[in-house]
Design an enzyme around this catalytic site. Structure first.
Site, PDB file in Angstrom:
ATOM      1  N   GLU A 110       0.919  -1.011  -0.157  1.00 22.55           N
ATOM      2  CA  GLU A 110       0.280  -0.235  -0.258  1.00 22.55           C
ATOM      3  C   GLU A 110       1.180   1.509  -0.179  1.00 22.55           C
ATOM      4  OE1 GLU A 110      -3.170   1.355  -0.419  1.00 22.55           O
ATOM      5  OE2 GLU A 110      -4.175  -0.004   0.915  1.00 22.55           O
ATOM      6  N   ASP A 111       0.173   2.453  -0.506  1.00 23.86           N
ATOM      7  CA  ASP A 111       0.740   3.247  -0.627  1.00 23.86           C
ATOM      8  C   ASP A 111       0.891   4.014   0.902  1.00 23.86           C
ATOM      9  OD1 ASP A 111      -1.947   3.846  -0.682  1.00 23.86           O
ATOM     10  OD2 ASP A 111      -1.607   5.918  -2.059  1.00 23.86           O
ATOM     11  N   ASP A 114      -4.111   4.482   5.958  1.00 20.99           N
ATOM     12  CA  ASP A 114      -5.084   5.839   6.516  1.00 20.99           C
ATOM     13  C   ASP A 114      -5.479   4.897   8.067  1.00 20.99           C
ATOM     14  OD1 ASP A 114      -5.810   8.288   7.358  1.00 20.99           O
ATOM     15  OD2 ASP A 114      -7.001   8.467   5.900  1.00 20.99           O
ATOM     16  N   LYS A 142      -0.517   6.135   9.171  1.00 23.51           N
ATOM     17  CA  LYS A 142      -1.118   7.065  10.502  1.00 23.51           C
ATOM     18  C   LYS A 142      -1.463   6.734  11.629  1.00 23.51           C
ATOM     19  CE  LYS A 142      -2.973  10.497   6.639  1.00 23.51           C
ATOM     20  NZ  LYS A 142      -4.103  11.109   5.906  1.00 23.51           N
ATOM     21  N   PHE A 163      -2.609  15.194   5.407  1.00 27.10           N
ATOM     22  CA  PHE A 163      -3.388  15.115   4.002  1.00 27.10           C
ATOM     23  C   PHE A 163      -1.817  15.035   3.322  1.00 27.10           C
ATOM     24  CE2 PHE A 163      -4.715  15.416  -0.200  1.00 27.10           C
ATOM     25  CZ  PHE A 163      -4.977  14.939  -0.381  1.00 27.10           C
ATOM     26  N   ASP A 170      -2.225  10.854  -4.918  1.00 26.71           N
ATOM     27  CA  ASP A 170      -3.232  12.028  -4.691  1.00 26.71           C
ATOM     28  C   ASP A 170      -3.523  13.056  -3.847  1.00 26.71           C
ATOM     29  OD1 ASP A 170      -5.201  10.066  -4.382  1.00 26.71           O
ATOM     30  OD2 ASP A 170      -6.555  11.149  -6.302  1.00 26.71           O
ATOM     31  N   ARG A 176       0.467  12.772  -8.578  1.00 33.80           N
ATOM     32  CA  ARG A 176       1.094  11.440  -8.458  1.00 33.80           C
ATOM     33  C   ARG A 176       2.289  11.593  -8.744  1.00 33.80           C
ATOM     34  NH1 ARG A 176      -3.401   7.863  -6.821  1.00 33.80           N
ATOM     35  NH2 ARG A 176      -5.276   8.303  -8.047  1.00 33.80           N
TER      36      ARG A 176
END
Ligand code: 5GP
Length: 188
Positions: A110-111, A114, A142, A163, A170, A176
């Site tokens: 995963e990027d 959250d 996070k 954020f 993105d 991106r």
């Protein structure tokens, strides 16, 4: 390809973002993760990385190149954030993995984790395919935003509940392509 230097601030959709993690810091950490994965899978056999699209495409590519030994790649696509800056809490599958995962050593990539809902969803889906082993990797996490318990084996950076954009992440489908990671100026 010659590197294009990452600027200190960028404007995206009319909002200003400042540099949060520069390219060298990101790449150095990815090299460490690659070496860790290489060592962990030396005895087990080649892992297959499952990148979660769209956000993780860049991290998946760099992580794969940081693993010197054999490894494979495939992709799983989930619905994105849309234009919002906060997690919708809704996870929808848009594209399944093509590879057969039964008996394979799978690492979901995963990027960012959250709330953890997306990672939990993908891990649960893949667990039903009887992989030989199943681990998770994320570039960013996070910890203060977590809503579900999800164990992540390879974490690039734990960050505050901010954020961030760039390096695959993105803002309304833009940003991106940035080589570094940026945070909203008012938050950073
Ligand atoms: P989660 O399901 O863990 O709440 O979030 C998963 C997805 O939300 C990530 O894969 C990513 O696409 C998006 N996301 C979460 N936090 C951020 C963020 O700070 N910036 C951006 N651009 N996307 C985020």
């Amino acid at each position: 390809m010659p590197a294009v230097a990452a600027p200190d601030t960028v404007t995206c959709r009319g909002e200003r973002f400042q540099l949060y993690l520069d390219e060298d810091t990101i790449q150095a950490r990815i090299l460490e993760l690659g070496q860790q994965i290489e060592a962990d899978y030396a005895e087990l056999g080649p892992p297959i990385l499952i990148g979660v699209l769209n956000g993780a495409f860049m991290f998946t590519a760099d992580l794969m190149r940081a693993i010197p030994g054999d490894c494979e790649v495939d992709f799983y696509k989930l619905s994105s954030y849309g234009d919002a800056k906060t997690s919708s809490g809704q996870v929808t599958e848009l594209k399944d993995v093509d590879a057969k995962l039964e008996g394979r050593h799978v690492i979901v990539v995963e990027d960012i984790v959250d709330t953890g809902l997306s990672m939990r969803y993908v891990l649960d889906q893949i667990a039903t395919r009887n992989p030989a082993s199943l681990r998770a990797a994320t570039l960013l996490r996070k910890p203060d935003a977590a809503k579900v318990d999800v164990e992540v084996d390879y974490v690039g950076f734990d960050i505050d509940n901010l954020f961030v954009i760039g390096y695959g992440l993105d803002y309304g489908q833009l940003a991106r392509n940035l080589r570094a990671i940026y945070v909203l100026e008012e938050e950073g």
